[in-house]
Design a protein around this motif. Structure first.
Motif, PDB file in Angstrom:
ATOM      1  N   PRO A   1       1.728 -12.375   0.097  1.00  0.00           N
ATOM      2  CA  PRO A   1       1.643 -13.080  -1.187  1.00  0.00           C
ATOM      3  C   PRO A   1       0.466 -12.637  -2.066  1.00  0.00           C
ATOM      4  N   THR A   2      -0.385 -11.762  -1.530  1.00  0.00           N
ATOM      5  CA  THR A   2      -1.628 -11.405  -2.215  1.00  0.00           C
ATOM      6  C   THR A   2      -1.418 -10.209  -3.136  1.00  0.00           C
ATOM      7  N   VAL A   3      -1.728 -10.387  -4.411  1.00  0.00           N
ATOM      8  CA  VAL A   3      -1.648  -9.293  -5.380  1.00  0.00           C
ATOM      9  C   VAL A   3      -2.878  -8.410  -5.239  1.00  0.00           C
ATOM     10  N   LEU A   4      -2.655  -7.094  -5.135  1.00  0.00           N
ATOM     11  CA  LEU A   4      -3.742  -6.130  -4.950  1.00  0.00           C
ATOM     12  C   LEU A   4      -3.941  -5.212  -6.153  1.00  0.00           C
ATOM     13  N   GLY A   5      -3.000  -5.221  -7.080  1.00  0.00           N
ATOM     14  CA  GLY A   5      -3.131  -4.342  -8.234  1.00  0.00           C
ATOM     15  C   GLY A   5      -1.966  -4.517  -9.173  1.00  0.00           C
ATOM     16  N   TYR A   6      -2.069  -3.888 -10.342  1.00  0.00           N
ATOM     17  CA  TYR A   6      -0.987  -4.004 -11.313  1.00  0.00           C
ATOM     18  C   TYR A   6      -0.901  -2.750 -12.175  1.00  0.00           C
ATOM     19  N   LEU A   7       0.269  -2.634 -12.816  1.00  0.00           N
ATOM     20  CA  LEU A   7       0.571  -1.492 -13.674  1.00  0.00           C
ATOM     21  C   LEU A   7       1.310  -1.989 -14.908  1.00  0.00           C
ATOM     22  N   LEU A   8       0.826  -1.597 -16.085  1.00  0.00           N
ATOM     23  CA  LEU A   8       1.511  -1.852 -17.352  1.00  0.00           C
ATOM     24  C   LEU A   8       1.922  -0.492 -17.917  1.00  0.00           C
TER      25      LEU A   8
ATOM     26  N   LEU B   1       3.322  -2.085   1.514  1.00  0.00           N
ATOM     27  CA  LEU B   1       2.888  -2.836   0.341  1.00  0.00           C
ATOM     28  C   LEU B   1       4.074  -2.961  -0.612  1.00  0.00           C
ATOM     29  N   GLN B   2       4.340  -4.189  -1.060  1.00  0.00           N
ATOM     30  CA  GLN B   2       5.542  -4.420  -1.850  1.00  0.00           C
ATOM     31  C   GLN B   2       5.261  -4.241  -3.349  1.00  0.00           C
ATOM     32  N   ILE B   3       6.259  -3.692  -4.029  1.00  0.00           N
ATOM     33  CA  ILE B   3       6.211  -3.564  -5.486  1.00  0.00           C
ATOM     34  C   ILE B   3       7.134  -4.617  -6.086  1.00  0.00           C
TER      35      ILE B   3
ATOM     36  N   ALA C   1      -5.550   2.112  -1.441  1.00  0.00           N
ATOM     37  CA  ALA C   1      -4.187   2.033  -0.913  1.00  0.00           C
ATOM     38  C   ALA C   1      -3.251   1.397  -1.935  1.00  0.00           C
ATOM     39  N   ALA C   2      -3.709   0.359  -2.618  1.00  0.00           N
ATOM     40  CA  ALA C   2      -2.882  -0.304  -3.623  1.00  0.00           C
ATOM     41  C   ALA C   2      -2.641   0.615  -4.819  1.00  0.00           C
ATOM     42  N   GLN C   3      -3.665   1.376  -5.213  1.00  0.00           N
ATOM     43  CA  GLN C   3      -3.488   2.298  -6.331  1.00  0.00           C
ATOM     44  C   GLN C   3      -2.495   3.396  -5.967  1.00  0.00           C
ATOM     45  N   ARG C   4      -2.600   3.928  -4.746  1.00  0.00           N
ATOM     46  CA  ARG C   4      -1.668   4.976  -4.321  1.00  0.00           C
ATOM     47  C   ARG C   4      -0.232   4.457  -4.308  1.00  0.00           C
ATOM     48  N   ARG C   5      -0.060   3.193  -3.927  1.00  0.00           N
ATOM     49  CA  ARG C   5       1.294   2.624  -3.913  1.00  0.00           C
ATOM     50  C   ARG C   5       1.859   2.523  -5.337  1.00  0.00           C
ATOM     51  N   LEU C   6       1.032   2.152  -6.296  1.00  0.00           N
ATOM     52  CA  LEU C   6       1.477   2.095  -7.688  1.00  0.00           C
ATOM     53  C   LEU C   6       1.794   3.486  -8.221  1.00  0.00           C
ATOM     54  N   LEU C   7       0.993   4.466  -7.855  1.00  0.00           N
ATOM     55  CA  LEU C   7       1.250   5.834  -8.295  1.00  0.00           C
ATOM     56  C   LEU C   7       2.532   6.378  -7.666  1.00  0.00           C
ATOM     57  N   ALA C   8       2.803   5.997  -6.411  1.00  0.00           N
ATOM     58  CA  ALA C   8       4.058   6.409  -5.780  1.00  0.00           C
ATOM     59  C   ALA C   8       5.252   5.805  -6.513  1.00  0.00           C
TER      60      ALA C   8
ATOM     61  N   THR D   1       6.630  -2.659 -19.378  1.00  0.00           N
ATOM     62  CA  THR D   1       7.026  -3.145 -18.052  1.00  0.00           C
ATOM     63  C   THR D   1       5.769  -3.441 -17.244  1.00  0.00           C
ATOM     64  N   THR D   2       5.775  -4.573 -16.558  1.00  0.00           N
ATOM     65  CA  THR D   2       4.632  -4.968 -15.725  1.00  0.00           C
ATOM     66  C   THR D   2       5.057  -4.987 -14.262  1.00  0.00           C
ATOM     67  N   VAL D   3       4.267  -4.307 -13.449  1.00  0.00           N
ATOM     68  CA  VAL D   3       4.543  -4.195 -12.020  1.00  0.00           C
ATOM     69  C   VAL D   3       3.289  -4.607 -11.257  1.00  0.00           C
ATOM     70  N   VAL D   4       3.458  -5.369 -10.179  1.00  0.00           N
ATOM     71  CA  VAL D   4       2.327  -5.700  -9.309  1.00  0.00           C
ATOM     72  C   VAL D   4       2.601  -5.142  -7.917  1.00  0.00           C
ATOM     73  N   VAL D   5       1.529  -4.843  -7.215  1.00  0.00           N
ATOM     74  CA  VAL D   5       1.631  -4.427  -5.814  1.00  0.00           C
ATOM     75  C   VAL D   5       1.030  -5.533  -4.969  1.00  0.00           C
ATOM     76  N   LYS D   6       1.729  -5.889  -3.871  1.00  0.00           N
ATOM     77  CA  LYS D   6       1.329  -7.048  -3.086  1.00  0.00           C
ATOM     78  C   LYS D   6       1.312  -6.721  -1.594  1.00  0.00           C
ATOM     79  N   GLU D   7       0.446  -7.410  -0.902  1.00  0.00           N
ATOM     80  CA  GLU D   7       0.464  -7.432   0.558  1.00  0.00           C
ATOM     81  C   GLU D   7       0.747  -8.868   0.952  1.00  0.00           C
TER      82      GLU D   7
END
Length: 392
Positions: free
Chosen positions: A207-214, A150-152, A233-240, A199-205
């Motif tokens: 082209p599809t956005v699965l979550g975000y972090l501010l 999953l890409q950040i 899975a998307a939340q864990r990727r943002l926490l990582a 800072t705004t970060v999105v997690v993607k699979e």
């Protein structure tokens, strides 16, 4: 005290009182709020003595989805009294006027994020929204099973509405009470966030956005403003991603959703979050709420005699027979003894689904003639899962 709506002639006094009690005039939020928002999108009620503003409350409009129904509500912010006038119950006079104005305008409830709950409890407010607060070392984030496929991606905060709004809307379907954000709400949120160096970060699979972090940083601390994802899975990727910041920063502060289970992964139980009260509410038209109740089929033809005590707002003090018909609820006068008795704070928590009627009964917050009436209340006012993350 003369309580009235603020206009352009008195707005300078509002700005001065805000500068005294909250952000200073040279702060980015102050400048945005008074240039772009105040009186253009909200109303302000002020209390004056000898033409001098001594106390104020800002009424910022939102739409609250509560148990599947959208309600127009006012979020009370900027509640302040000039230090020279404190301790004289000026705020009580102001809130009494404010509640009557809101009720006359068709509002049934009001929201407020308190600095100190003790200030507002005497006026009938009660906590209706809770959060889980993490305050821990970033290195303590134990996040297993991270899918690094999953890409950040970091994105420009002020331009992120189209990426973030669909995620927020999808995640909010899990909750029974939340703010419905339209494009104006998003633009206000993101403009302020941009000014505050979020800072705004999105997690993607793909082209599809699965979550975000501010998030923003202060010294060695990372402070999460909002973290939402449509999958674990998307939340864990943002926490990582957050944990990987521990090479530069040391600690994490995060007010997560009330149903978050991130702490179940932790190896050190000392890092588990604490429950933190977040938002208070107050019912300002209890009769309207009772009249609009959905009547379960099994209650048609039954009645419930209710005594709601509101010592601060006489219009909200109710002693009524609630009659359940196939066409809805009717409120009728009665001289019979009440089946259930509670104060307005308890009724507010019942209405929002913060607690189940059985919990409130066991704590002595609801008095009942028979436990069958508690069962009836539990059916009429189901327990909810509430989440709000608005700050102005």
């Amino acid at each position: 005290m003369d309580c009235r709506l603020i206009n352009q002639e008195t707005i300078k006094q509002v700005a001065d009182l805000w500068d005294c009690c909250f952000e200073k005039k040279d702060s980015k939020f102050f400048q945005w709020y008074f240039q772009e928002y105040v009186l253009k999108h909200n109303k302000i009620v002020g209390g004056f003595e000898n033409q001098k503003l001594t106390t104020m409350v800002h009424l910022n409009p939102y739409v609250l989805n509560l148990h599947g129904h959208n309600l127009k509500v006012k979020y009370l912010v900027g509640v302040a009294t000039d230090p020279v006038a404190r301790g004289q119950h000026k705020m009580g006079e102001l809130l009494a006027t404010t509640f009557n104005l809101l009720r006359a305008a068709g509002n049934k409830v009001a929201l407020l994020e308190p600095i100190n709950a003790g200030i507002y409890l005497p006026y009938g407010f009660a906590y209706t929204f809770f959060r889980l607060k993490y305050a821990m070392p970033l290195a303590g984030l134990t996040i297993p099973y991270v899918d690094f496929d999953l890409q950040i991606e970091r994105v420009q905060t002020s331009q992120a509405e189209n990426l973030l709004a669909p995620i927020y809307q999808q995640v909010m379907t899990r909750y029974d009470s939340y703010i419905v954000r339209d494009s104006f709400n998003w633009q206000a949120l993101l403009q302020v966030a941009q000014q505050e160096d979020v800072t705004t970060v999105v997690v993607k699979e793909g082209p599809t956005v699965l979550g975000y972090l501010l998030y923003r940083t202060e010294g060695e601390q990372v402070i999460v403003q909002e973290l939402l994802a449509v999958s674990d899975a998307a939340q864990r990727r943002l926490l990582a991603y957050l944990k990987a910041l521990n090479n530069t920063f040391k600690t994490l502060e995060w007010l997560s959703t009330p149903d978050d289970l991130t702490y179940l992964y932790f190896k050190d139980q000392d890092y588990a979050p604490k429950v933190e009260p977040f938002m208070m509410a107050r019912v300002i038209n209890a009769g309207k709420i009772l009249e609009e109740l959905t009547v379960p089929v099994e209650y048609q033809g039954q009645e419930l005699i209710v005594y709601l005590k509101d010592d601060f707002m006489n219009l909200n003090n109710l002693y009524t027979k609630v009659v359940f018909t196939k066409d809805g609820v009717e409120l009728r006068d009665t001289l019979k003894e009440p089946n259930v008795t509670m104060d307005i704070s308890t009724f507010t928590q019942l209405y929002f689904g913060t607690y189940d009627a059985r919990q409130l009964y066991q704590q002595g917050r609801i008095l009942a003639e028979d436990t069958k009436h508690i069962t009836m209340l539990a059916k009429l006012f189901p327990r909810g899962n509430n989440f709000i993350n608005e700050y102005f």
